[in-house]
Motif scaffolding. Structure first.
Motif, PDB file in Angstrom:
ATOM      1  N   ALA A   1     -17.102 -15.847  22.568  1.00 33.92           N
ATOM      2  CA  ALA A   1     -15.784 -15.990  21.939  1.00 33.92           C
ATOM      3  C   ALA A   1     -15.118 -14.626  21.972  1.00 33.92           C
ATOM      4  O   ALA A   1     -15.331 -13.777  21.106  1.00 33.92           O
ATOM      5  CB  ALA A   1     -15.921 -16.493  20.506  1.00 33.92           C
TER       6      ALA A   1
ATOM      7  N   GLU B   1     -11.385 -22.621  15.258  1.00 33.51           N
ATOM      8  CA  GLU B   1     -12.340 -22.866  16.336  1.00 33.51           C
ATOM      9  C   GLU B   1     -13.567 -21.973  16.206  1.00 33.51           C
ATOM     10  O   GLU B   1     -14.694 -22.397  16.513  1.00 33.51           O
ATOM     11  CB  GLU B   1     -11.672 -22.641  17.695  1.00 33.51           C
TER      12      GLU B   1
ATOM     13  N   SER C   1     -23.386 -23.835  16.543  1.00 30.03           N
ATOM     14  CA  SER C   1     -24.337 -23.005  17.292  1.00 30.03           C
ATOM     15  C   SER C   1     -25.617 -22.790  16.498  1.00 30.03           C
ATOM     16  O   SER C   1     -25.597 -22.744  15.271  1.00 30.03           O
ATOM     17  CB  SER C   1     -23.703 -21.654  17.642  1.00 30.03           C
TER      18      SER C   1
ATOM     19  N   VAL D   1     -23.479 -19.542  31.053  1.00 31.45           N
ATOM     20  CA  VAL D   1     -22.639 -18.656  30.251  1.00 31.45           C
ATOM     21  C   VAL D   1     -21.172 -19.040  30.439  1.00 31.45           C
ATOM     22  O   VAL D   1     -20.705 -19.205  31.572  1.00 31.45           O
ATOM     23  CB  VAL D   1     -22.844 -17.175  30.630  1.00 31.45           C
ATOM     24  N   SER D   2     -20.435 -19.177  29.338  1.00 31.32           N
ATOM     25  CA  SER D   2     -19.010 -19.487  29.399  1.00 31.32           C
ATOM     26  C   SER D   2     -18.267 -18.610  28.404  1.00 31.32           C
ATOM     27  O   SER D   2     -18.851 -18.094  27.444  1.00 31.32           O
ATOM     28  CB  SER D   2     -18.752 -20.968  29.094  1.00 31.32           C
ATOM     29  N   VAL D   3     -16.936 -18.455  28.640  1.00 29.22           N
ATOM     30  CA  VAL D   3     -16.103 -17.596  27.801  1.00 29.22           C
ATOM     31  C   VAL D   3     -14.964 -18.426  27.216  1.00 29.22           C
ATOM     32  O   VAL D   3     -14.282 -19.158  27.937  1.00 29.22           O
ATOM     33  CB  VAL D   3     -15.540 -16.402  28.595  1.00 29.22           C
ATOM     34  N   THR D   4     -14.760 -18.297  25.913  1.00 26.92           N
ATOM     35  CA  THR D   4     -13.596 -18.860  25.236  1.00 26.92           C
ATOM     36  C   THR D   4     -12.694 -17.702  24.843  1.00 26.92           C
ATOM     37  O   THR D   4     -13.120 -16.820  24.087  1.00 26.92           O
ATOM     38  CB  THR D   4     -14.009 -19.652  23.976  1.00 26.92           C
TER      39      THR D   4
ATOM     40  N   ARG E   1     -26.991 -22.847  26.170  1.00 22.28           N
ATOM     41  CA  ARG E   1     -25.740 -22.258  26.635  1.00 22.28           C
ATOM     42  C   ARG E   1     -25.509 -20.942  25.897  1.00 22.28           C
ATOM     43  O   ARG E   1     -25.898 -20.806  24.739  1.00 22.28           O
ATOM     44  CB  ARG E   1     -24.552 -23.173  26.347  1.00 22.28           C
TER      45      ARG E   1
ATOM     46  N   VAL F   1     -22.270 -18.913  24.768  1.00 22.24           N
ATOM     47  CA  VAL F   1     -20.817 -19.014  24.636  1.00 22.24           C
ATOM     48  C   VAL F   1     -20.283 -17.688  24.107  1.00 22.24           C
ATOM     49  O   VAL F   1     -20.737 -17.194  23.069  1.00 22.24           O
ATOM     50  CB  VAL F   1     -20.421 -20.172  23.703  1.00 22.24           C
TER      51      VAL F   1
ATOM     52  N   LEU G   1     -24.267 -17.912  20.475  1.00 20.31           N
ATOM     53  CA  LEU G   1     -22.858 -17.534  20.357  1.00 20.31           C
ATOM     54  C   LEU G   1     -22.732 -16.018  20.284  1.00 20.31           C
ATOM     55  O   LEU G   1     -23.418 -15.361  19.500  1.00 20.31           O
ATOM     56  CB  LEU G   1     -22.251 -18.167  19.107  1.00 20.31           C
TER      57      LEU G   1
ATOM     58  N   LEU H   1     -17.391 -23.224  16.107  1.00 21.04           N
ATOM     59  CA  LEU H   1     -18.462 -22.695  16.954  1.00 21.04           C
ATOM     60  C   LEU H   1     -19.653 -22.243  16.118  1.00 21.04           C
ATOM     61  O   LEU H   1     -20.812 -22.469  16.475  1.00 21.04           O
ATOM     62  CB  LEU H   1     -17.931 -21.535  17.796  1.00 21.04           C
TER      63      LEU H   1
ATOM     64  N   THR I   1     -27.132 -23.562  21.502  1.00 21.15           N
ATOM     65  CA  THR I   1     -26.095 -22.600  21.901  1.00 21.15           C
ATOM     66  C   THR I   1     -26.354 -21.252  21.251  1.00 21.15           C
ATOM     67  O   THR I   1     -26.626 -21.178  20.047  1.00 21.15           O
ATOM     68  CB  THR I   1     -24.693 -23.094  21.490  1.00 21.15           C
TER      69      THR I   1
END
Length: 325
Positions: A195, A219, A227, A209-212, A191, A193, A162, A223, A160
């Protein structure tokens, strides 16, 4: 908060840990609260905002004047110190020559200055070297050894990358997305990620690609522990330049590898760090190459004992101010 300190805050960041505001000794700034603090016979040092934070420095000068005047009723004087991290060229920060001269003169009200990065020191030295020669100063970079919040964790790192912070242009997020596709992050089984403390901006995100949105601090630590890489590809914009780069500091304290740019304030201090890849700001090809090297690096990176905490900064102030008396 280190023991023996109090904090009167004039503003707060949106992504600040709310728990910090409830800590003992932390309160909103008022002149009454300052006067109450100055009456404390044990008060040794008044820390004020750095001079190149120009809007806040005007208030700081009034605070300094009050502290100097308080010597009349105190048993001992209060020393005045600051922690400086501004990385944007002082000539761009304060464009008028007369204003820069006035700012340089006002630096003489300080008893001690700690610079958080070599870049910040060089910035002040170029513009106000004649003032600094009359003020005790040093460079104490942030400590990058193991996180004091997290327990030791030998769990394997995830593949990951980050990104901590607002996915904005000045933080280099559009460049990061292009570099991610160039390096084939998803095809490599990685990935990306994000934040994002605000979650206001919407982007078309490529595969992997993802969004938190607005993750709590617990959290964020999770992460960082899991990561392998932290990316912080800041680019300079008019009126702004990355001062330190807290995401990369947090990444290194959690044993992550870090990919950043030469625009961050810590760049000169981290050139030889084995876990850091410095890339050209705003250059997707350079960033992609830095990501590739980080992805292919060792599985874990031992956090080294480098740099200093706020307690170290305060200890240096106390020693420097004692020498001035």
């Amino acid at each position: 908060m280190p023991p023996g300190q109090a904090l009167l805050h004039t503003s707060r960041r949106d992504d600040a840990d709310a728990a910090l505001l409830t800590a003992p000794g932390v309160a909103p700034f008022t002149w009454r609260a300052l006067l109450r603090a100055l009456r404390d016979p044990d008060l040794e040092i008044l820390e004020v905002a750095e001079p190149l934070w120009v809007g806040e420095w005007r208030r700081a000068l009034r605070c300094i004047a009050v502290a100097k005047a308080a010597r009349i009723v105190r048993r001992r004087p209060v020393a005045v110190a600051t922690y400086a991290i501004e990385n944007l060229d002082a000539r761009e920060r304060v464009r008028r020559r007369g204003a820069r001269l006035a700012l340089g003169v006002s630096l003489l009200t300080l008893d001690a200055v700690v610079f958080g990065t070599t870049g910040a020191y060089e910035n002040y030295r170029r513009a106000f070297g004649w003032s600094l020669r009359r003020t005790r100063h040093t460079v104490l970079t942030p400590r990058l050894d193991g996180c004091t919040v997290c327990a030791p964790d030998d769990a394997p790192r995830e593949r990951t990358v980050l990104f901590l912070g607002t996915p904005s242009e000045r933080k280099g997020f559009p460049v990061l997305l292009e570099a991610w596709e160039r390096v084939g992050g998803a095809e490599r089984g990685w990935r990306l990620v994000v934040a994002d403390p605000g979650g206001a901006d919407e982007h078309e995100l490529p595969a992997g690609v993802s969004v938190t949105v607005d993750p709590p601090r617990a959290e964020v630590h999770e992460l960082l522990r899991s990561s392998a890489v932290v990316a912080m590809p800041s680019v300079r914009r008019p009126g702004w330049r990355e001062q330190i780069g807290l995401p990369l500091v947090e990444g290194l304290t959690h044993g992550c590898r870090v990919v950043t740019t030469t625009e961050t304030g810590l760049a000169d201090d981290l050139r030889e760090h084995p876990a850091v890849e410095l890339t050209t700001p705003g250059d997707p090809a350079s960033l992609a190459e830095g990501l590739r090297r980080a992805m292919e690096g060792p599985v874990t990176v031992a956090a080294g004992r480098r740099g200093h905490t706020k307690s170290d900064v305060v200890a240096w102030w106390r020693a420097a101010c004692a020498l001035r008396r």
